[in-house]
Design an enzyme around this catalytic site. Structure first.
Site, PDB file in Angstrom:
ATOM      1  N   ARG A  98      16.450 -35.090 -35.346  1.00  0.00           N
ATOM      2  CA  ARG A  98      15.540 -33.941 -35.569  1.00  0.00           C
ATOM      3  C   ARG A  98      14.289 -34.008 -34.685  1.00  0.00           C
ATOM      4  O   ARG A  98      13.197 -33.581 -35.077  1.00  0.00           O
ATOM      5  CB  ARG A  98      15.120 -33.843 -37.046  1.00  0.00           C
ATOM      6  CG  ARG A  98      16.280 -33.643 -37.990  1.00  0.00           C
ATOM      7  CD  ARG A  98      17.041 -32.334 -37.741  1.00  0.00           C
ATOM      8  NE  ARG A  98      18.176 -32.288 -38.633  1.00  0.00           N
ATOM      9  CZ  ARG A  98      19.405 -32.722 -38.303  1.00  0.00           C
ATOM     10  NH1 ARG A  98      19.671 -33.190 -37.073  1.00  0.00           N
ATOM     11  NH2 ARG A  98      20.385 -32.658 -39.173  1.00  0.00           N
ATOM     12  N   SER A 135      17.281 -28.211 -45.364  1.00  0.00           N
ATOM     13  CA  SER A 135      16.849 -29.496 -45.940  1.00  0.00           C
ATOM     14  C   SER A 135      15.333 -29.580 -45.874  1.00  0.00           C
ATOM     15  O   SER A 135      14.758 -29.450 -44.786  1.00  0.00           O
ATOM     16  CB  SER A 135      17.451 -30.660 -45.169  1.00  0.00           C
ATOM     17  OG  SER A 135      18.851 -30.625 -45.281  1.00  0.00           O
ATOM     18  N   GLU A 170      11.119 -32.292 -43.273  1.00  0.00           N
ATOM     19  CA  GLU A 170      11.827 -31.796 -42.088  1.00  0.00           C
ATOM     20  C   GLU A 170      11.312 -30.385 -41.763  1.00  0.00           C
ATOM     21  O   GLU A 170      11.181 -29.995 -40.625  1.00  0.00           O
ATOM     22  CB  GLU A 170      13.341 -31.746 -42.353  1.00  0.00           C
ATOM     23  CG  GLU A 170      14.115 -31.171 -41.178  1.00  0.00           C
ATOM     24  CD  GLU A 170      15.621 -31.367 -41.287  1.00  0.00           C
ATOM     25  OE1 GLU A 170      16.057 -32.380 -41.855  1.00  0.00           O
ATOM     26  OE2 GLU A 170      16.348 -30.493 -40.786  1.00  0.00           O
TER      27      GLU A 170
HETATM   28  C1  LIG Z   1      20.260 -22.369 -45.185  1.00  0.00           C
HETATM   29  C2  LIG Z   1      19.773 -23.289 -44.074  1.00  0.00           C
HETATM   30  C3  LIG Z   1      20.601 -24.301 -43.631  1.00  0.00           C
HETATM   31  C4  LIG Z   1      20.175 -25.171 -42.615  1.00  0.00           C
HETATM   32  N1  LIG Z   1      21.028 -26.133 -42.171  1.00  0.00           N
HETATM   33  C5  LIG Z   1      20.649 -26.937 -41.161  1.00  0.00           C
HETATM   34  C6  LIG Z   1      21.532 -27.921 -40.640  1.00  0.00           C
HETATM   35  O1  LIG Z   1      22.666 -28.059 -41.068  1.00  0.00           O
HETATM   36  N2  LIG Z   1      21.097 -28.707 -39.620  1.00  0.00           N
HETATM   37  C7  LIG Z   1      19.832 -28.573 -39.086  1.00  0.00           C
HETATM   38  O2  LIG Z   1      19.496 -29.314 -38.145  1.00  0.00           O
HETATM   39  N3  LIG Z   1      18.964 -27.648 -39.541  1.00  0.00           N
HETATM   40  C8  LIG Z   1      19.346 -26.821 -40.565  1.00  0.00           C
HETATM   41  N4  LIG Z   1      18.471 -25.879 -41.028  1.00  0.00           N
HETATM   42  C9  LIG Z   1      17.123 -25.783 -40.451  1.00  0.00           C
HETATM   43  C10 LIG Z   1      17.046 -24.828 -39.244  1.00  0.00           C
HETATM   44  O3  LIG Z   1      18.174 -23.987 -39.214  1.00  0.00           O
HETATM   45  C11 LIG Z   1      16.939 -25.587 -37.926  1.00  0.00           C
HETATM   46  O4  LIG Z   1      15.803 -26.434 -37.906  1.00  0.00           O
HETATM   47  C12 LIG Z   1      16.882 -24.651 -36.727  1.00  0.00           C
HETATM   48  O5  LIG Z   1      17.111 -25.387 -35.551  1.00  0.00           O
HETATM   49  C13 LIG Z   1      15.560 -23.895 -36.609  1.00  0.00           C
HETATM   50  O6  LIG Z   1      15.704 -22.922 -35.586  1.00  0.00           O
HETATM   51  P1  LIG Z   1      14.750 -21.641 -35.537  1.00  0.00           P
HETATM   52  O7  LIG Z   1      15.084 -20.859 -34.332  1.00  0.00           O
HETATM   53  O8  LIG Z   1      14.818 -20.907 -36.815  1.00  0.00           O
HETATM   54  O9  LIG Z   1      13.333 -22.309 -35.328  1.00  0.00           O
HETATM   55  P2  LIG Z   1      11.970 -22.102 -36.142  1.00  0.00           P
HETATM   56  O10 LIG Z   1      12.190 -22.492 -37.554  1.00  0.00           O
HETATM   57  O11 LIG Z   1      11.427 -20.756 -35.889  1.00  0.00           O
HETATM   58  O12 LIG Z   1      11.051 -23.172 -35.429  1.00  0.00           O
HETATM   59  C14 LIG Z   1      11.269 -24.555 -35.598  1.00  0.00           C
HETATM   60  C15 LIG Z   1      10.380 -25.296 -34.606  1.00  0.00           C
HETATM   61  O13 LIG Z   1      10.883 -25.053 -33.302  1.00  0.00           O
HETATM   62  C16 LIG Z   1       9.849 -24.576 -32.453  1.00  0.00           C
HETATM   63  N5  LIG Z   1      10.466 -23.636 -31.512  1.00  0.00           N
HETATM   64  C17 LIG Z   1      11.317 -22.630 -31.801  1.00  0.00           C
HETATM   65  N6  LIG Z   1      11.712 -22.009 -30.689  1.00  0.00           N
HETATM   66  C18 LIG Z   1      11.089 -22.627 -29.660  1.00  0.00           C
HETATM   67  C19 LIG Z   1      11.095 -22.449 -28.237  1.00  0.00           C
HETATM   68  N7  LIG Z   1      11.794 -21.497 -27.631  1.00  0.00           N
HETATM   69  N8  LIG Z   1      10.310 -23.285 -27.489  1.00  0.00           N
HETATM   70  C20 LIG Z   1       9.570 -24.264 -28.080  1.00  0.00           C
HETATM   71  N9  LIG Z   1       9.539 -24.463 -29.408  1.00  0.00           N
HETATM   72  C21 LIG Z   1      10.286 -23.668 -30.183  1.00  0.00           C
HETATM   73  C22 LIG Z   1       8.840 -23.920 -33.387  1.00  0.00           C
HETATM   74  O14 LIG Z   1       7.537 -23.952 -32.834  1.00  0.00           O
HETATM   75  C23 LIG Z   1       8.930 -24.799 -34.625  1.00  0.00           C
HETATM   76  O15 LIG Z   1       8.070 -25.909 -34.521  1.00  0.00           O
HETATM   77  C24 LIG Z   1      18.886 -24.999 -42.030  1.00  0.00           C
HETATM   78  C25 LIG Z   1      18.048 -23.941 -42.457  1.00  0.00           C
HETATM   79  C26 LIG Z   1      18.499 -23.086 -43.471  1.00  0.00           C
HETATM   80  C27 LIG Z   1      17.621 -21.940 -43.881  1.00  0.00           C
END
Ligand SMILES: Cc1cc2nc3c(=O)[nH]c(=O)nc-3n(C[C@H](O)[C@H](O)[C@H](O)COP(=O)(O)OP(=O)(O)OC[C@H]3O[C@@H](n4cnc5c(N)ncnc54)[C@H](O)[C@@H]3O)c2cc1C
Length: 311
Positions: A183, A233, A303
């Site tokens: 992560r 998580s 996380e």
């Molecule tokens: C139901 C559910 C299930 C999930 N299951 C998993 C799983 O199985 N495995 C897992 O790893 N995660 C899981 N997650 C968490 C989440 O999906 C991941 O962390 C995902 O990678 C976040 O992506 P996002 O685009 O929504 O980023 P955001 O939540 O919008 O941002 C996360 C971080 O990334 C940074 N960021 C985003 N885009 C950029 C960019 N282009 N450049 C620089 N920084 C950036 C943001 O500043 C922030 O700090 C789950 C979430 C939910 C709601």
């Protein structure tokens, strides 16, 4: 609104059209938790030139700012965010096969994981199935080194195109140089913005890939509280254990404050059962941390990214 935000918005409006500079934008509409007060501004950025101009403006004015992806891993304060949120759209939503190497695919940072999985399945490219059900964007997944079912985004990403935090320089960083770990990626240390990622896949029959994607989706739906808003998580996996197991052993399944609850279905998730505030979620998280620490001596680390709030 803070002076530096007002000045930065004025500069940003010289490049980004008014309709994509959203003032006092409620963040609950941009997070999977459906929680969060307004950001002073949320700017939707369509290409690298616009991103560069936005970063130059916030750098010049010293304005607090952050990039968001699809908001699937964020807990935003009920007070909102006093600075500028930047969200990628437009050209960052394109995904294509490399013209020279058919096993390579370049996905813009705003492309959703689900769309990436669908594109790769149609094109008979395997290796991304583990990630098909992870909510969010490619940018967020690279930033977080998202993973599931034994795979991590680092396993498929060969190159990442990034922009320096002040918007001046665009460069490519190899997967090895991204310092991916659980992560974690180098983007979290260096603050650069992820523009796109190049992935390497292996050829396979689309129907076999689709079957694996469907099987993992069924496993996810059976185990996770997908019917409720959450950010996945809540806590990272501690060394030598699982957060969900520790939380369950501490008898915290179903523990609730206001609208926030430790999911009965998967105790690793805090869910929004309806109308939860950020404070409700934080109260649940604090209690879980204290109780688990008392019972096991293990201090769980979040996380979920806490925005303008803290434990
Ligand atoms: C139901 C559910 C299930 C999930 N299951 C998993 C799983 O199985 N495995 C897992 O790893 N995660 C899981 N997650 C968490 C989440 O999906 C991941 O962390 C995902 O990678 C976040 O992506 P996002 O685009 O929504 O980023 P955001 O939540 O919008 O941002 C996360 C971080 O990334 C940074 N960021 C985003 N885009 C950029 C960019 N282009 N450049 C620089 N920084 C950036 C943001 O500043 C922030 O700090 C789950 C979430 C939910 C709601």
């Amino acid at each position: 609104m803070r002076d530096s935000v007002v000045k930065a918005i004025e500069m940003i409006r010289e490049t980004v059209p008014e309709k994509r500079v959203l003032i006092d934008e409620p963040m609950r509409g941009h997070t999977s938790f459906r929680i969060g007060g307004p950001a002073a501004a949320l700017v939707l950025v369509n290409d690298e030139a616009e991103l560069s101009a936005v970063l130059a403006a916030v750098t010049a004015e010293g304005t607090e700012h952050m990039m968001i992806g699809n908001g699937s891993n964020l807990l935003v304060s009920d007070e909102g965010y006093p600075g500028i949120m930047i969200k990628l759209a437009g050209s960052f939503e394109s995904i294509e096969r490399d013209a020279d190497d058919p096993l390579r695919v370049k996905a813009g940072a705003a492309v959703l994981m689900s769309r990436t999985a669908a594109f790769l399945t149609e094109n008979g490219l395997s290796g991304f199935e583990f990630a098909s059900g992870i909510p969010g964007s490619i940018g967020g997944a690279v930033f977080m080194n998202a993973g599931a079912y034994g795979g991590e985004i680092k396993d498929v990403v060969k190159n990442v195109r990034v922009m320096d935090p002040d918007g001046t320089n665009v460069r490519e960083i190899s997967g090895e140089d991204m310092r991916f770990s659980y992560r974690h990626s180098r983007a979290q240390d260096d603050g650069f913005l992820i523009l796109s990622a190049e992935m390497e896949l292996t050829p396979d029959d689309p129907s076999e890939i689709a079957a694996r994607v469907a099987e993992l989706a069924a496993r996810r739906n059976a185990k996770q509280p997908v019917a409720y808003p959450s950010a996945g998580s809540t806590f990272k996996r501690p060394v030598g254990g699982y957060a969900a197991a520790l939380i369950e052993q501490s008898g915290l399944k179903g523990f609730k404050v206001g609208g926030a609850e430790v999911s009965e279905k998967h105790s690793g998730f805090v869910i929004n059962t309806g109308g939860a505030t950020c404070e409700d979620v934080l109260a649940v998280m604090r209690h879980v941390r204290e109780k688990v620490f008392e019972d096991s001596g293990i201090l769980l680390e979040p996380e979920v990214r806490l925005i303008n709030c803290s434990l």
